[in-house]
Structures are given as structure tokens and as C-alpha cells.
Scaffold this motif. Structure first.
Motif, PDB file in Angstrom:
ATOM      1  N   THR A  13       0.925  -1.239   0.048  1.00 15.53           N
ATOM      2  CA  THR A  13       0.122  -0.026   0.193  1.00 15.53           C
ATOM      3  C   THR A  13       0.806   1.306   0.080  1.00 15.53           C
ATOM      4  N   SER A  19      -4.689   3.190  -0.209  1.00 19.17           N
ATOM      5  CA  SER A  19      -5.060   2.865   1.342  1.00 19.17           C
ATOM      6  C   SER A  19      -5.231   1.325   1.271  1.00 19.17           C
ATOM      7  N   MET A  20      -5.473   0.546   2.349  1.00 21.37           N
ATOM      8  CA  MET A  20      -5.945  -0.778   2.392  1.00 21.37           C
ATOM      9  C   MET A  20      -7.501  -0.823   1.811  1.00 21.37           C
ATOM     10  N   ARG A  21      -8.074   0.184   2.163  1.00 20.31           N
ATOM     11  CA  ARG A  21      -9.608   0.216   1.559  1.00 20.31           C
ATOM     12  C   ARG A  21      -9.472   0.246  -0.005  1.00 20.31           C
ATOM     13  N   GLU A  22      -8.740   0.837  -0.554  1.00 13.76           N
ATOM     14  CA  GLU A  22      -8.493   1.130  -1.958  1.00 13.76           C
ATOM     15  C   GLU A  22      -7.876  -0.243  -2.454  1.00 13.76           C
ATOM     16  N   SER A  24      -8.388  -3.085  -1.145  1.00  9.16           N
ATOM     17  CA  SER A  24      -9.674  -3.934  -1.050  1.00  9.16           C
ATOM     18  C   SER A  24     -10.742  -3.605  -2.449  1.00  9.16           C
ATOM     19  N   ARG A  25     -10.813  -2.611  -2.523  1.00 13.79           N
ATOM     20  CA  ARG A  25     -11.779  -2.362  -3.698  1.00 13.79           C
ATOM     21  C   ARG A  25     -11.252  -2.741  -5.218  1.00 13.79           C
ATOM     22  N   ARG A  30     -11.991  -8.845   0.745  1.00 17.10           N
ATOM     23  CA  ARG A  30     -12.355  -7.999   1.987  1.00 17.10           C
ATOM     24  C   ARG A  30     -11.158  -7.382   2.707  1.00 17.10           C
ATOM     25  N   HIS A  31     -11.687  -6.137   3.397  1.00 13.01           N
ATOM     26  CA  HIS A  31     -10.752  -5.136   3.909  1.00 13.01           C
ATOM     27  C   HIS A  31     -10.248  -6.008   5.358  1.00 13.01           C
ATOM     28  N   LEU A  34      -7.574  -8.538   4.319  1.00 11.62           N
ATOM     29  CA  LEU A  34      -6.138  -8.031   4.108  1.00 11.62           C
ATOM     30  C   LEU A  34      -5.651  -7.409   5.494  1.00 11.62           C
ATOM     31  N   SER A  35      -6.493  -7.044   6.276  1.00 15.69           N
ATOM     32  CA  SER A  35      -6.184  -6.542   7.771  1.00 15.69           C
ATOM     33  C   SER A  35      -5.331  -7.572   8.364  1.00 15.69           C
ATOM     34  N   HIS A  49      -6.539 -14.767  -3.320  1.00 14.47           N
ATOM     35  CA  HIS A  49      -6.351 -13.456  -2.556  1.00 14.47           C
ATOM     36  C   HIS A  49      -5.099 -12.884  -2.922  1.00 14.47           C
TER      37      HIS A  49
END
Length: 75
Positions: A13, A19-22, A24-25, A30-31, A34-35, A49
Motif C-alpha cells: 500500500t 489505502s488498504m480500503r482502496e 480491497s476495492r 475483503r478489507h 487484508l488486515s 487473494h
């Protein structure tokens, strides 16, 4: 002493300035997954994944995503 696999989500990232959300998208992972991968909280890795992350970030070498490191035993 054994080996453990590290999934380099945080490095990815930062390198790709997302971002991690990006991530994920883009990867459709799923966020939360990834976390958990980033924090070493998963006992297993879903290789689909890893493939989706590679495709999302145009990564050709799996070593950019995962690494095999020496792990310290907790005594």
C-alpha cells in the motif's frame, strides 16, 4: 526456529500509494481479510487473494507480495 510466511500488505500500500480500503476495492478482497493478512492473524493464506492482489497492482513476481522469514519461538 522455524519459518513463517509474511504477506507484505503494508509495504504494497505504501509503494503503490493507496489505502488498504482502496486495495480491497481494486482486488475484491475483503478489507478485514487484508488486515488479518497484514497483521499475521491468519493461519492460512487463500491463494486466490494473492492472485487478486497481484492482478490489481499489476505485480508479476509473487515475492513482492509474500516473503518467507525466520520466525522466533515464543518460550
Amino acid at each position: 526456529m522455524g519459518k513463517s510466511i509474511v504477506v507484505k500488505i503494508s509495504e504494497l500500500t505504501l509503494k503503490h500509494k493507496i489505502s488498504m480500503r482502496e486495495l480491497s476495492r481494486l482486488s475484491h478482497v475483503r478489507h478485514a481479510a487484508l488486515s488479518e493478512l497484514a497483521n499475521g492473524k491468519r493461519d492460512s493464506i487463500n491463494f486466490s487473494h494473492i492472485v487478486r492482489i497481484a492482478e490489481a497492482l499489476d505485480i508479476q513476481d509473487i515475492r513482492e507480495i509474500i516473503d518467507l522469514v525466520d520466525s522466533k519461538e515464543n518460550n
